[in-house]
Design an enzyme around this catalytic site. Structure first.
Site, PDB file in Angstrom:
ATOM      1  N   HIS A   1     -26.879 -17.716 -31.320  1.00 56.23           N
ATOM      2  CA  HIS A   1     -27.989 -16.625 -32.069  1.00 56.23           C
ATOM      3  C   HIS A   1     -28.747 -17.920 -33.277  1.00 56.23           C
ATOM      4  CE1 HIS A   1     -26.181 -12.807 -32.217  1.00 56.23           C
ATOM      5  NE2 HIS A   1     -27.094 -13.083 -30.483  1.00 56.23           N
TER       6      HIS A   1
ATOM      7  N   CYS B   1     -47.540 -29.986 -40.439  1.00 56.14           N
ATOM      8  CA  CYS B   1     -48.487 -29.265 -39.829  1.00 56.14           C
ATOM      9  C   CYS B   1     -49.726 -27.863 -40.093  1.00 56.14           C
ATOM     10  CB  CYS B   1     -48.154 -28.555 -38.008  1.00 56.14           C
ATOM     11  SG  CYS B   1     -47.462 -27.402 -37.880  1.00 56.14           S
TER      12      CYS B   1
HETATM   13  C1  BV8 Z   1     -32.660  -9.853 -27.378  1.00 54.06           C
HETATM   14  C2  BV8 Z   1     -29.139 -13.828 -36.794  1.00 54.06           C
HETATM   15  C3  BV8 Z   1     -34.595  -8.493 -25.347  1.00 54.06           C
HETATM   16  C4  BV8 Z   1     -30.011 -14.048 -37.330  1.00 54.06           C
HETATM   17  C5  BV8 Z   1     -28.694 -11.854 -35.016  1.00 54.06           C
HETATM   18  C6  BV8 Z   1     -29.760  -1.064 -27.249  1.00 54.06           C
HETATM   19  C7  BV8 Z   1     -29.231  -1.150 -27.252  1.00 54.06           C
HETATM   20  C8  BV8 Z   1     -28.836  -2.953 -26.400  1.00 54.06           C
HETATM   21  C9  BV8 Z   1     -29.461  -3.607 -26.730  1.00 54.06           C
HETATM   22  C10 BV8 Z   1     -30.670  -3.337 -27.540  1.00 54.06           C
HETATM   23  C11 BV8 Z   1     -31.012  -2.154 -27.883  1.00 54.06           C
HETATM   24  N1  BV8 Z   1     -32.062  -2.131 -28.489  1.00 54.06           N
HETATM   25  C12 BV8 Z   1     -31.958  -3.407 -28.719  1.00 54.06           C
HETATM   26  C13 BV8 Z   1     -31.319  -4.877 -28.234  1.00 54.06           C
HETATM   27  C14 BV8 Z   1     -31.149  -5.959 -27.927  1.00 54.06           C
HETATM   28  C15 BV8 Z   1     -30.828  -6.385 -29.043  1.00 54.06           C
HETATM   29  C16 BV8 Z   1     -29.503  -5.392 -29.602  1.00 54.06           C
HETATM   30  O1  BV8 Z   1     -28.336  -6.184 -29.475  1.00 54.06           O
HETATM   31  N2  BV8 Z   1     -29.522  -4.328 -30.728  1.00 54.06           N
HETATM   32  C17 BV8 Z   1     -28.142  -3.809 -30.877  1.00 54.06           C
HETATM   33  C18 BV8 Z   1     -27.950  -4.221 -32.589  1.00 54.06           C
HETATM   34  C19 BV8 Z   1     -28.213  -2.637 -30.208  1.00 54.06           C
HETATM   35  N3  BV8 Z   1     -30.494  -7.534 -29.384  1.00 54.06           N
HETATM   36  C20 BV8 Z   1     -31.876  -8.460 -29.204  1.00 54.06           C
HETATM   37  O2  BV8 Z   1     -32.291  -8.555 -29.888  1.00 54.06           O
HETATM   38  C21 BV8 Z   1     -30.926 -10.185 -28.951  1.00 54.06           C
HETATM   39  N4  BV8 Z   1     -32.433 -10.150 -27.943  1.00 54.06           N
HETATM   40  O3  BV8 Z   1     -31.857  -9.102 -26.805  1.00 54.06           O
HETATM   41  O4  BV8 Z   1     -33.740 -10.130 -26.763  1.00 54.06           O
HETATM   42  C22 BV8 Z   1     -35.530  -9.955 -24.281  1.00 54.06           C
HETATM   43  C23 BV8 Z   1     -34.991  -9.694 -23.111  1.00 54.06           C
HETATM   44  C24 BV8 Z   1     -36.315 -11.131 -23.023  1.00 54.06           C
HETATM   45  C25 BV8 Z   1     -37.409 -11.555 -24.337  1.00 54.06           C
HETATM   46  C26 BV8 Z   1     -37.384 -11.194 -25.091  1.00 54.06           C
HETATM   47  C27 BV8 Z   1     -36.149 -10.384 -26.133  1.00 54.06           C
HETATM   48  C28 BV8 Z   1     -30.985 -11.244 -29.995  1.00 54.06           C
HETATM   49  C29 BV8 Z   1     -29.710 -10.733 -30.882  1.00 54.06           C
HETATM   50  C30 BV8 Z   1     -29.341 -11.506 -32.142  1.00 54.06           C
HETATM   51  C31 BV8 Z   1     -29.953 -10.934 -33.357  1.00 54.06           C
HETATM   52  N5  BV8 Z   1     -29.490 -11.824 -33.905  1.00 54.06           N
HETATM   53  N6  BV8 Z   1     -28.426 -12.776 -36.010  1.00 54.06           N
HETATM   54  C32 BV8 Z   1     -29.359 -13.604 -38.805  1.00 54.06           C
HETATM   55  O5  BV8 Z   1     -28.278 -13.537 -37.992  1.00 54.06           O
HETATM   56  O6  BV8 Z   1     -29.804 -13.661 -39.150  1.00 54.06           O
HETATM   57  S1  BV8 Z   1     -27.570 -10.726 -35.005  1.00 54.06           S
HETATM   58  C33 BV8 Z   1     -25.781 -10.458 -35.722  1.00 54.06           C
HETATM   59  O7  BV8 Z   1     -25.393  -9.519 -35.580  1.00 54.06           O
HETATM   60  C34 BV8 Z   1     -25.533 -12.169 -36.228  1.00 54.06           C
HETATM   61  O8  BV8 Z   1     -25.460 -12.277 -35.182  1.00 54.06           O
HETATM   62  C35 BV8 Z   1     -23.572 -11.358 -35.965  1.00 54.06           C
HETATM   63  O9  BV8 Z   1     -23.395 -12.364 -35.439  1.00 54.06           O
HETATM   64  C36 BV8 Z   1     -23.784 -10.397 -34.810  1.00 54.06           C
HETATM   65  C37 BV8 Z   1     -23.402  -9.610 -34.289  1.00 54.06           C
HETATM   66  O10 BV8 Z   1     -22.682  -8.926 -34.929  1.00 54.06           O
HETATM   67  P1  BV8 Z   1     -21.022  -9.599 -35.531  1.00 54.06           P
HETATM   68  O11 BV8 Z   1     -20.594 -10.602 -35.632  1.00 54.06           O
HETATM   69  O12 BV8 Z   1     -19.841  -8.812 -34.368  1.00 54.06           O
HETATM   70  O13 BV8 Z   1     -20.381  -8.640 -36.897  1.00 54.06           O
HETATM   71  P2  BV8 Z   1     -19.959  -7.571 -37.629  1.00 54.06           P
HETATM   72  O14 BV8 Z   1     -20.238  -7.425 -39.115  1.00 54.06           O
HETATM   73  O15 BV8 Z   1     -20.721  -6.799 -36.461  1.00 54.06           O
HETATM   74  O16 BV8 Z   1     -18.344  -7.718 -37.016  1.00 54.06           O
HETATM   75  C38 BV8 Z   1     -17.949  -8.003 -37.337  1.00 54.06           C
HETATM   76  C39 BV8 Z   1     -16.489  -7.894 -37.326  1.00 54.06           C
HETATM   77  O17 BV8 Z   1     -15.201  -8.328 -37.437  1.00 54.06           O
HETATM   78  C40 BV8 Z   1     -16.085  -6.163 -37.544  1.00 54.06           C
HETATM   79  O18 BV8 Z   1     -15.563  -5.601 -35.839  1.00 54.06           O
HETATM   80  C41 BV8 Z   1     -14.949  -6.271 -38.169  1.00 54.06           C
HETATM   81  O19 BV8 Z   1     -13.756  -5.698 -37.617  1.00 54.06           O
HETATM   82  C42 BV8 Z   1     -13.974  -7.918 -38.208  1.00 54.06           C
HETATM   83  N7  BV8 Z   1     -13.371  -8.459 -39.294  1.00 54.06           N
HETATM   84  C43 BV8 Z   1     -14.353  -9.148 -40.047  1.00 54.06           C
HETATM   85  N8  BV8 Z   1     -13.029  -9.814 -41.232  1.00 54.06           N
HETATM   86  C44 BV8 Z   1     -12.057  -9.679 -39.625  1.00 54.06           C
HETATM   87  C45 BV8 Z   1     -12.531  -9.259 -38.529  1.00 54.06           C
HETATM   88  N9  BV8 Z   1     -12.200  -9.795 -37.216  1.00 54.06           N
HETATM   89  C46 BV8 Z   1     -10.469 -10.951 -37.509  1.00 54.06           C
HETATM   90  N10 BV8 Z   1     -10.815 -10.830 -39.061  1.00 54.06           N
HETATM   91  C47 BV8 Z   1     -11.218 -10.962 -40.374  1.00 54.06           C
HETATM   92  N11 BV8 Z   1     -10.727 -11.247 -41.184  1.00 54.06           N
HETATM   93 ZN    ZN Z   2     -45.470 -27.467 -37.029  1.00 51.64          ZN
END
Ligand code: BV8
Ligand code: ZN
Length: 243
Positions: A117, A148
């Site tokens: 990401h 630019c």
């Molecule tokens: C794409 C960067 C297509 C920016 C991020 C419907 C169904 C399926 C998919 C989709 C849908 N509708 C849309 C989609 C696609 C979408 C998606 O998946 N949406 C989801 C929400 C439904 N995906 C996209 O859009 C991706 N692109 O599909 O493109 C495409 C194809 C061709 C051509 C054009 C387009 C792009 C996704 C990337 C988005 N960017 N971040 C920024 O950071 O600002 S996402 C963001 O979520 C972060 O990157 C993060 O890493 C990621 C995942 O979240 P997690 O890391 O899991 O974090 P979370 O808080 O959720 O969980 C933390 C976990 O840690 C918890 O479980 C917790 O219990 C645990 N935890 C806490 N403490 C600890 C621990 N575990 C261990 N130890 C601890 N101490």
């Molecule tokens: Zn530029």
């Protein structure tokens, strides 16, 4: 309790792949996305981590990223990141696939990191595409621009945007090839990253989850440890490789 079967599987593994999410950086003090104090609690991802949101209100989006850069700039990698960096030295073929944009794996010494990401500490020009390290630390007045003249954005992947093709290709390849797949600190809700542990399982890998809660993949994995990554990983590396 780390089973003897997991210890021997990891010791014999020729290839290990690891997927991390924001949970591995939680013990460094970086808020996760969907947790109780999660970043998405006060903000909606579609507004802030999407191109439409950026075009609609670039000041608000830059404010959010500047705030996150400030947090990341003030913390350090933790024992979980460091344990993964040590693991890389013991395993013939080791792939660290991260959804995180904080760069803490590299800070901990991990060399082969696939950033699915992007990285929040880099900027990218919306016109010419030039990528540059962030120097503004977000405090400069007005919106950051490229020589630019184009408006700069953080070099991260927003919702609806494709992931970097080469990193994603390597991540799929590693997930299919690995003997052991560790899924650490991710809610496994964001695609396509969330499909990697499933692909690994279907390809015959032994899949292990380390997470403080159950997630969308818990029912699919072979073993899950309900423990903070920073506590679990150093003990796992010691149990398998003695250091
Ligand atoms: C794409 C960067 C297509 C920016 C991020 C419907 C169904 C399926 C998919 C989709 C849908 N509708 C849309 C989609 C696609 C979408 C998606 O998946 N949406 C989801 C929400 C439904 N995906 C996209 O859009 C991706 N692109 O599909 O493109 C495409 C194809 C061709 C051509 C054009 C387009 C792009 C996704 C990337 C988005 N960017 N971040 C920024 O950071 O600002 S996402 C963001 O979520 C972060 O990157 C993060 O890493 C990621 C995942 O979240 P997690 O890391 O899991 O974090 P979370 O808080 O959720 O969980 C933390 C976990 O840690 C918890 O479980 C917790 O219990 C645990 N935890 C806490 N403490 C600890 C621990 N575990 C261990 N130890 C601890 N101490
Ligand atoms: Zn530029």
């Amino acid at each position: 309790m780390i089973s003897n079967s997991l210890i021997s599987r990891m010791k014999q593994a020729r290839c290990i792949a690891v997927l991390t999410g924001s949970g591995i950086s939680a013990e460094s003090g970086i808020p996760t996305f969907r947790g109780k104090q999660g970043l998405w609690k006060q903000y909606r991802p579609q507004e802030l981590a999407s191109n439409a949101g950026f075009i609609n209100d670039p000041e608000l989006v830059w404010e959010w990223y500047a705030m996150r850069r400030e947090i990341i700039g003030s913390v350090s990698c933790n024992t979980g990141h460091k344990a993964l960096a040590r693991m890389e030295d013991f395993v013939p073929e080791f792939w660290l696939i991260t959804q995180n944009v904080d760069g803490l794996h590299q800070q901990a010494g991990s060399k082969n990191v696939l950033e699915l990401h992007g990285n929040i500490m880099r900027n990218r020009c919306t016109v010419c595409g030039a990528v540059s390290p962030d120097t503004s630390s977000g405090s400069s007045k007005g919106l950051p621009t490229c020589p630019c003249g184009g408006l700069l954005r953080p070099d991260v992947v927003w919702f609806g945007e494709s992931l970097p093709a080469d990193s994603l290709h390597l991540a799929f390849k590693a997930s299919k090839k690995c003997d052991v797949f560790l899924c650490i600190g991710t809610s496994a809700e964001v695609q396509p990253a969330a499909s990697l542990p499933i692909i690994a399982k279907e390809s015959g890998a032994w899949v292990v989850e380390i997470n403080t809660e159950t997630t969308a993949v818990t029912s699919h994995v072979d073993e899950s440890f309900n423990k903070p990554a920073g506590q679990m990983l150093p003990g796992l590396v010691k149990a398998v490789w003695g250091s």
